[in-house]
Design a protein around this motif. Structure first.
Motif, mmCIF file in Angstrom:
data_model
loop_
_atom_site.group_PDB
_atom_site.id
_atom_site.type_symbol
_atom_site.label_atom_id
_atom_site.label_comp_id
_atom_site.label_asym_id
_atom_site.label_seq_id
_atom_site.Cartn_x
_atom_site.Cartn_y
_atom_site.Cartn_z
ATOM 1 N N ALA A 37 -25.746 -13.766 21.568
ATOM 2 C CA ALA A 37 -24.998 -13.732 20.309
ATOM 3 C C ALA A 37 -23.730 -14.543 20.505
ATOM 4 O O ALA A 37 -23.184 -14.613 21.623
ATOM 5 C CB ALA A 37 -24.672 -12.309 19.880
ATOM 6 N N PHE A 38 -23.239 -15.140 19.395
ATOM 7 C CA PHE A 38 -22.054 -15.985 19.490
ATOM 8 C C PHE A 38 -21.292 -15.925 18.176
ATOM 9 O O PHE A 38 -21.886 -15.854 17.095
ATOM 10 C CB PHE A 38 -22.439 -17.438 19.789
ATOM 11 N N TYR A 39 -19.970 -15.930 18.291
ATOM 12 C CA TYR A 39 -19.092 -16.013 17.128
ATOM 13 C C TYR A 39 -18.070 -17.119 17.358
ATOM 14 O O TYR A 39 -17.486 -17.180 18.437
ATOM 15 C CB TYR A 39 -18.357 -14.687 16.893
ATOM 16 N N PRO A 40 -17.872 -18.015 16.374
ATOM 17 C CA PRO A 40 -18.475 -18.089 15.039
ATOM 18 C C PRO A 40 -19.946 -18.500 15.095
ATOM 19 O O PRO A 40 -20.311 -19.366 15.914
ATOM 20 C CB PRO A 40 -17.637 -19.165 14.336
ATOM 21 N N PRO A 41 -20.782 -17.922 14.249
ATOM 22 C CA PRO A 41 -22.215 -18.207 14.319
ATOM 23 C C PRO A 41 -22.573 -19.624 13.895
ATOM 24 O O PRO A 41 -23.667 -20.092 14.225
ATOM 25 C CB PRO A 41 -22.828 -17.173 13.363
ATOM 26 N N THR A 42 -21.676 -20.311 13.184
ATOM 27 C CA THR A 42 -21.956 -21.684 12.735
ATOM 28 C C THR A 42 -21.672 -22.724 13.813
ATOM 29 O O THR A 42 -21.866 -23.914 13.573
ATOM 30 C CB THR A 42 -21.123 -21.998 11.491
ATOM 31 N N THR A 43 -21.237 -22.300 14.981
ATOM 32 C CA THR A 43 -20.946 -23.233 16.066
ATOM 33 C C THR A 43 -22.232 -23.914 16.538
ATOM 34 O O THR A 43 -23.252 -23.244 16.739
ATOM 35 C CB THR A 43 -20.308 -22.485 17.244
ATOM 36 N N PRO A 147 -24.651 -9.387 14.212
ATOM 37 C CA PRO A 147 -23.762 -8.768 13.205
ATOM 38 C C PRO A 147 -22.578 -8.049 13.828
ATOM 39 O O PRO A 147 -21.481 -8.045 13.264
ATOM 40 C CB PRO A 147 -24.696 -7.792 12.477
ATOM 41 N N LEU A 148 -22.779 -7.449 14.987
ATOM 42 C CA LEU A 148 -21.692 -6.741 15.655
ATOM 43 C C LEU A 148 -20.605 -7.707 16.102
ATOM 44 O O LEU A 148 -19.407 -7.447 15.935
ATOM 45 C CB LEU A 148 -22.249 -5.961 16.845
ATOM 46 N N LEU A 149 -20.997 -8.841 16.662
ATOM 47 C CA LEU A 149 -20.024 -9.843 17.085
ATOM 48 C C LEU A 149 -19.320 -10.463 15.882
ATOM 49 O O LEU A 149 -18.126 -10.771 15.942
ATOM 50 C CB LEU A 149 -20.718 -10.936 17.906
ATOM 51 N N HIS A 150 -20.053 -10.649 14.795
ATOM 52 C CA HIS A 150 -19.449 -11.225 13.592
ATOM 53 C C HIS A 150 -18.378 -10.286 13.040
ATOM 54 O O HIS A 150 -17.289 -10.735 12.641
ATOM 55 C CB HIS A 150 -20.525 -11.497 12.547
ATOM 56 N N GLU A 151 -18.665 -8.996 13.037
ATOM 57 C CA GLU A 151 -17.684 -8.032 12.545
ATOM 58 C C GLU A 151 -16.473 -7.983 13.472
ATOM 59 O O GLU A 151 -15.320 -7.925 13.013
ATOM 60 C CB GLU A 151 -18.339 -6.652 12.441
ATOM 61 N N ALA A 152 -16.714 -8.006 14.776
ATOM 62 C CA ALA A 152 -15.616 -7.935 15.734
ATOM 63 C C ALA A 152 -14.751 -9.184 15.663
ATOM 64 O O ALA A 152 -13.516 -9.102 15.679
ATOM 65 C CB ALA A 152 -16.165 -7.746 17.146
ATOM 66 N N GLY A 153 -15.382 -10.356 15.574
ATOM 67 C CA GLY A 153 -14.611 -11.594 15.476
ATOM 68 C C GLY A 153 -13.839 -11.685 14.182
ATOM 69 O O GLY A 153 -12.682 -12.130 14.161
ATOM 70 N N SER A 154 -14.453 -11.252 13.085
ATOM 71 C CA SER A 154 -13.763 -11.286 11.792
ATOM 72 C C SER A 154 -12.588 -10.328 11.768
ATOM 73 O O SER A 154 -11.547 -10.616 11.172
ATOM 74 C CB SER A 154 -14.745 -10.932 10.668
ATOM 75 N N SER A 155 -12.723 -9.169 12.419
ATOM 76 C CA SER A 155 -11.635 -8.187 12.433
ATOM 77 C C SER A 155 -10.419 -8.705 13.194
ATOM 78 O O SER A 155 -9.292 -8.286 12.923
ATOM 79 C CB SER A 155 -12.117 -6.877 13.054
ATOM 80 N N LEU A 156 -10.625 -9.624 14.134
ATOM 81 C CA LEU A 156 -9.498 -10.155 14.893
ATOM 82 C C LEU A 156 -8.599 -11.040 14.039
ATOM 83 O O LEU A 156 -7.389 -11.089 14.250
ATOM 84 C CB LEU A 156 -9.999 -10.947 16.100
ATOM 85 N N VAL A 157 -9.182 -11.753 13.106
ATOM 86 C CA VAL A 157 -8.404 -12.701 12.308
ATOM 87 C C VAL A 157 -7.909 -12.090 11.017
ATOM 88 O O VAL A 157 -7.176 -12.737 10.265
ATOM 89 C CB VAL A 157 -9.230 -13.955 11.997
#
Length: 289
Positions: A37-43, A147-157
Motif C-alpha cells: 500500500a502507498f500514499y498518495p495512491p496516485t504516485t 484505504p487505511l493508509l489513505h485515511e492516515a495520510g489524509s488525517s496528517l494534512v
C-alpha cells in the motif's frame, strides 16, 4: 536519491506513507510488487519503487549497527524518514517534510504514528503476515491496507481540530508516544463506571461470556479499559480516528438536513407566500391612482 524521488518531493508532496514486504519483488523490474500500500495512491509506480527502495537500503545499512531495534530513522535536508519493522519482513514507512512538522518534531513521534497505524491494521484485519500466507497474491492485503493508509495520510494534512493525530501532534515534542490520554473523573462517577463495566464482564449468555473486554471513552479521552495497553492504544486510535468522527458527522448531517415532512412544509409556505394577495394598504393606493 534519484530523479523520480526528487521530482516527487519537489512537486509539493510533503508526506509519503508505505507498507512493504522485503520478501517480494526481488527480481529486477518487479520491485513494485513488494509495495502492499502507498500514499498518495496516485504516485507513479516507478516513484513508489524508488522511495521504498531507498528506505530498504537505509534499513539494511542501519541494521548492520543495530539489528534489534525495530525503528530506523534518517534526517535528510528537507525530509524526515522513519521506518518501522512491524512484522517479520514487513515494514511501514513514513516520510514527512521538515517544513510541515517544524524543527521540534522528534523521531519518537513519527515512530509512534507508525506503531499506532500498525496496531489499527492488526485490530481490524489481524496480522498482515498471516493474511499474506493465506493470499500469496497480496491483493486482499492491499484492499485492506490502502484505504487505511489513505485515511492516515489524509488525517496528517488536515487542520481540523477534531483530528488530534495530525501534523500538530507530530510537531509537538510530547506528541505521539504511544500513550492514551486518560480523563480523571470523580470518585462517585468512577465507582458507577466500574460497576457498569464489571456487570458487563460477568454477564453470561448460554454459558458463555459475550463481553471479553470493555473500553469506555468520552470524546477522545479514555475513561476505562480492561484491555492490555497495546490493545487499548489500537482500539482507542480506531475510535478517535474512525468511529467517533463518523458518528459526529452523522449527527451533523442529521441536524442540518430537514426531513421529508419539513421539506414539504417549507415548500408549501413558499408557495403560499408567492400566491398570497397584496397587503390592503397597497390595494388602496392602487385604487386612488
Amino acid at each position: 536519491m534519484n530523479h523520480a524521488t526528487k521530482a516527487f518531493f519537489k512537486s509539493g508532496h510533503g508526506i509519503a506513507l508505505a507498507v512493504y514486504d522485503t520478501r517480494r519483488g526481488q527480481q529486477e523490474g518487479r520491485e513494485v510488487e513488494k509495495i502492499l500500500a502507498f500514499y498518495p495512491p496516485t504516485t507513479p509506480a516507478a516513484t513508489q519503487s524508488s522511495i521504498v527502495g531507498l528506505a530498504q537500503a537505509l534499513t539494511m545499512f542501519a541494521g548492520t549497527f543495530n539489528k534489534e531495534c525495530p525503528f530506523h530513522s534518517m534526517e535528510a535536508h528537507n525530509h524526515l524518514w522513519t521506518m518501522y519493522h512491524a512484522e517479520p519482513d514487513l515494514w511501514l514507512l513514513l516520510v514527512v517534510g521538515r517544513g510541515l512538522v517544524g524543527p521540534h518534531c522528534l523521531a519518537s513521534s513519527l515512530t509512534g504514528f507508525l506503531k499506532g497505524l500498525h496496531g489499527v491494521a492488526v485490530l481490524l484485519y489481524g496480522l498482515i503476515s498471516t493474511r499474506l500466507q493465506q493470499d500469496p497474491s497480496a491483493q486482499s492485503v492491499t484492499n485492506c491496507l490502502q484505504p487505511l493508509l489513505h485515511e492516515a495520510g489524509s488525517s496528517l494534512v488536515l487542520t481540523d481540530q477534531h483530528h488530534p493525530a495530525g501534523l500538530a501532534m507530530l510537531s509537538c515534542p510530547l506528541g505521539l508516544t504511544g500513550g492514551v490520554p486518560l480523563l480523571p473523573i470523580s470518585a462517585a462517577a468512577f465507582t458507577s463506571l466500574q460497576s457498569l463495566v464489571n456487570s458487563l464482564l460477568v454477564t453470561r449468555l448460554f454459558n458463555t461470556r459475550p463481553v471479553q473486554g470493555v473500553l469506555v471513552c468520552w470524546q477522545t479521552c479514555l475513561l476505562w479499559s480492561s484491555l492490555s495497553s497495546v490493545d487499548t492504544a489500537a482500539l482507542h486510535s480506531l475510535v478517535v480516528r474512525g468511529i467517533e468522527p463518523a458518528v459526529r458527522q452523522k449527527h451533523k448531517n442529521t441536524g442540518r438536513r430537514p426531513t421529508t415532512t419539513q421539506q414539504q412544509q417549507q415548500q408549501q409556505q413558499q408557495r403560499s407566500a408567492r400566491s398570497s394577495p397584496e397587503p390592503q394598504h397597497q390595494q388602496q393606493q392602487q385604487h386612488l391612482l
